[in-house]
Scaffold this motif. Structure first.
Motif, mmCIF file in Angstrom:
data_model
loop_
_atom_site.group_PDB
_atom_site.id
_atom_site.type_symbol
_atom_site.label_atom_id
_atom_site.label_comp_id
_atom_site.label_asym_id
_atom_site.label_seq_id
_atom_site.Cartn_x
_atom_site.Cartn_y
_atom_site.Cartn_z
ATOM 1 N N UNK A 1 4.953 1.678 -15.754
ATOM 2 C CA UNK A 1 4.060 1.320 -14.644
ATOM 3 C C UNK A 1 3.326 2.576 -14.157
ATOM 4 N N UNK A 2 2.006 2.464 -13.971
ATOM 5 C CA UNK A 2 1.259 3.605 -13.445
ATOM 6 C C UNK A 2 1.577 3.762 -11.958
ATOM 7 N N UNK A 3 1.340 4.989 -11.435
ATOM 8 C CA UNK A 3 1.636 5.241 -10.017
ATOM 9 C C UNK A 3 0.789 4.312 -9.140
ATOM 10 N N UNK A 4 1.389 3.757 -8.065
ATOM 11 C CA UNK A 4 0.609 2.860 -7.215
ATOM 12 C C UNK A 4 -0.573 3.592 -6.595
ATOM 13 N N UNK A 5 -1.686 2.916 -6.504
ATOM 14 C CA UNK A 5 -2.864 3.531 -5.896
ATOM 15 C C UNK A 5 -2.775 3.332 -4.392
ATOM 16 N N UNK A 6 -3.367 4.257 -3.666
ATOM 17 C CA UNK A 6 -3.301 4.135 -2.209
ATOM 18 C C UNK A 6 -4.702 3.922 -1.655
ATOM 19 N N UNK A 36 -3.988 -6.032 -8.078
ATOM 20 C CA UNK A 36 -2.536 -6.318 -8.089
ATOM 21 C C UNK A 36 -1.884 -5.018 -7.615
ATOM 22 N N UNK A 37 -1.702 -4.924 -6.316
ATOM 23 C CA UNK A 37 -1.421 -3.632 -5.685
ATOM 24 C C UNK A 37 0.018 -3.572 -5.195
ATOM 25 N N UNK A 38 0.748 -2.523 -5.577
ATOM 26 C CA UNK A 38 2.090 -2.354 -4.999
ATOM 27 C C UNK A 38 1.956 -1.559 -3.710
ATOM 28 N N UNK A 39 2.321 -2.202 -2.616
ATOM 29 C CA UNK A 39 2.163 -1.584 -1.304
ATOM 30 C C UNK A 39 3.462 -0.859 -0.948
ATOM 31 N N UNK A 40 3.391 0.469 -0.886
ATOM 32 C CA UNK A 40 4.626 1.227 -0.673
ATOM 33 C C UNK A 40 5.195 1.014 0.730
ATOM 34 N N UNK A 41 4.339 0.675 1.697
ATOM 35 C CA UNK A 41 4.829 0.487 3.070
ATOM 36 C C UNK A 41 5.697 -0.764 3.166
ATOM 37 N N UNK A 42 5.177 -1.896 2.706
ATOM 38 C CA UNK A 42 5.936 -3.149 2.834
ATOM 39 C C UNK A 42 6.828 -3.394 1.608
ATOM 40 N N UNK A 43 6.656 -2.580 0.540
ATOM 41 C CA UNK A 43 7.344 -2.781 -0.739
ATOM 42 C C UNK A 43 7.080 -4.188 -1.283
#
Ligand code: HEM
Length: 395
Positions: A1-6, A36-43
């Motif tokens: 998986x590539x690093x989540x974009x912010x 299709x975004x992985x949100x690090x705040x809400x996981x």
């Protein structure tokens, strides 16, 4: 998986206090750059493209039952249709149609019209009108009172309970508010339970059959399941219906041409209700959990992932809607996702369309000078439902 974009620094997170009033720039950035975004705040995985949201709502690999179990519940309430997957879901949903399906709504259409007449009468001669307290909430109370066959004497208590249980919709509610919401849910269930037997008895005796009476007299469900459906109707229906009015007027009143189209005919008013819900979706997202890895155009979501279908973002996707940020009351087709899609498609949608169209058309026709006054309204901090506060009007 590539690093989540912010999100770039100048765009506030759509769930943050700064981002909530106008989440649309952040939604747009996500849709264009990381749908299709992985949100690090809400996981959680945030879906913002229409195609991906529609797929998540329709595809059994996205489970509503697992999605709900993620929310900590310490109540004794039975599983509701919203929190179950097929085939259990259909077992609960079919009888639910007795309470709010199209036939039930047709059966009380005269009552709905009378309720709207009552709301409009109540505005006559008023110098200042608050959109939610004076129009939206009386509308929601009146319409649901018809579904449940509540006499006038019950309405104030019902409205008070309906307002208190609405906090159960808001995933950002703090622990105290959430506990109060669950306690209110227990009270609402008792309130409805006390009225269910008489309503069912009337149906069995061939007397006045209300939609609630038909549901209560149906023997496919346990009593707890039946009351679960009834209380879900109040939690999911009262507040979103009440708040839809302010959101709609916020868009309609400054646009005389659109208001004139709504005055023009019932079918256009119904189409306007859909378009207004597309632009300002009161339920801007809904949660699921993946049962297995899912490949979407914009990325891969692992198994067991918490996913939010951001329908408020999908509803402004230019791949599906021309001029997505514009109000086009006659937009057709209008495949918006404000009522969800697939197996959990809002059961109250026919009621919302009917009552919303009658209310907006009646209001704009009877009070053609209706206009916002005083301080501009602001968007409330709650995420669900998306709603305005302090929206004052004059006739
Ligand atoms: C403007 C007002 C409303 C909006 C925007 C709205 C939106 C929605 C959405 C998005 C869902 C799907 C949730 C999901 O897939 O997780 C839903 C489900 C549902 N809604 Fe509504 N709703 C509204 C009003 C109502 C009303 C008035 C009623 C009842 C009279 C109602 C009853 C339900 C029920 C029972 C479900 C669950 C359906 C199922 O799980 O099969 N809603 N609604």
């Amino acid at each position: 998986m590539t690093a989540p974009r912010t999100l770039p620094a100048h765009l506030a997170h759509p769930f943050s206090p700064r981002g909530r009033p106008d989440p649309y720039p952040a939604y747009r950035w996500l849709r264009e750059n990381d749908p299709v975004h992985f949100d690090v705040t809400s996981r959680m995985w945030l879906l913002t493209a229409h195609a991906d949201c529609a797929l998540a709502l329709r595809d059994p690999r996205f489970s509503a039952a697992l999605g709900q179990r993620e929310r900590v519940r310490d109540d004794e309430l039975p599983p509701s249709m919203l929190t179950t997957d097929p085939p259990e879901h259909q077992r609960l949903r079919s009888p639910g149609a007795l309470l709010m399906g199209p036939a039930a709504i047709r059966g009380i259409s005269g009552g709905i019209e009378a309720e709207i007449g009552r709301v409009l009468d109540g505005l006559a001669g008023r110098e200042r009108i608050e959109a939610t307290a004076d129009i939206g909430e009386p509308l929601a109370t009146g319409v649901l009172a018809r579904l449940f066959g509540l006499p006038s004497a019950d309405r104030a208590a019902f409205a008070e309970l309906a307002a208190r249980v609405a906090v159960n919709l808001d995933p950002l509610a703090g622990p105290q508010a959430a506990a109060a919401g669950r306690a209110a849910m227990g009270e609402l269930t008792r309130f409805l339970g006390e009225r269910a037997d008489a309503a069912a008895a009337a149906v069995r005796a061939g007397g006045e059959a209300t939609p609630f009476g038909r549901l209560a007299a149906d023997d496919r469900l346990t009593r707890a399941e039946m009351l679960g459906i009834a209380s879900l109707t109040v939690v999911g229906g009262w507040k979103p219906l009440a708040e839809m009015v302010g959101n709609a007027l916020h868009w309609l009143l400054p646009r005389e041409e659109a208001a004139e189209q709504v005055r023009g005919g019932h079918d256009t008013a119904v189409s306007a209700v859909d378009e207004l819900l597309r632009l300002e979706s009161p339920i801007p997202f809904t949660a699921r959990v993946t049962t297995e890895e899912v490949r979407l155009d914009g990325g891969v979501i692992p198994a067991g992932a918490r996913v939010l279908a951001l329908v408020g973002a999908a509803n402004r996707d230019p791949a599906v809607f021309a001029d997505p940020d514009e109000l086009v009351v006659t937009r057709s087709p209008n495949p918006h996702l404000a009522f969800g899609a697939g197996t959990h498609l809002c059961l109250g949608a026919p009621l919302v369309r009917q009552a919303g169209a009658l209310l907006l058309r009646g209001l704009l026709s009877r009070y053609p000078g209706l206009r916002p006054v005083g301080e501009p309204p602001s968007w409330a901090p709650s995420l669900v439902p998306r709603r305005l506060t302090g929206f004052t009007l004059a006739t």
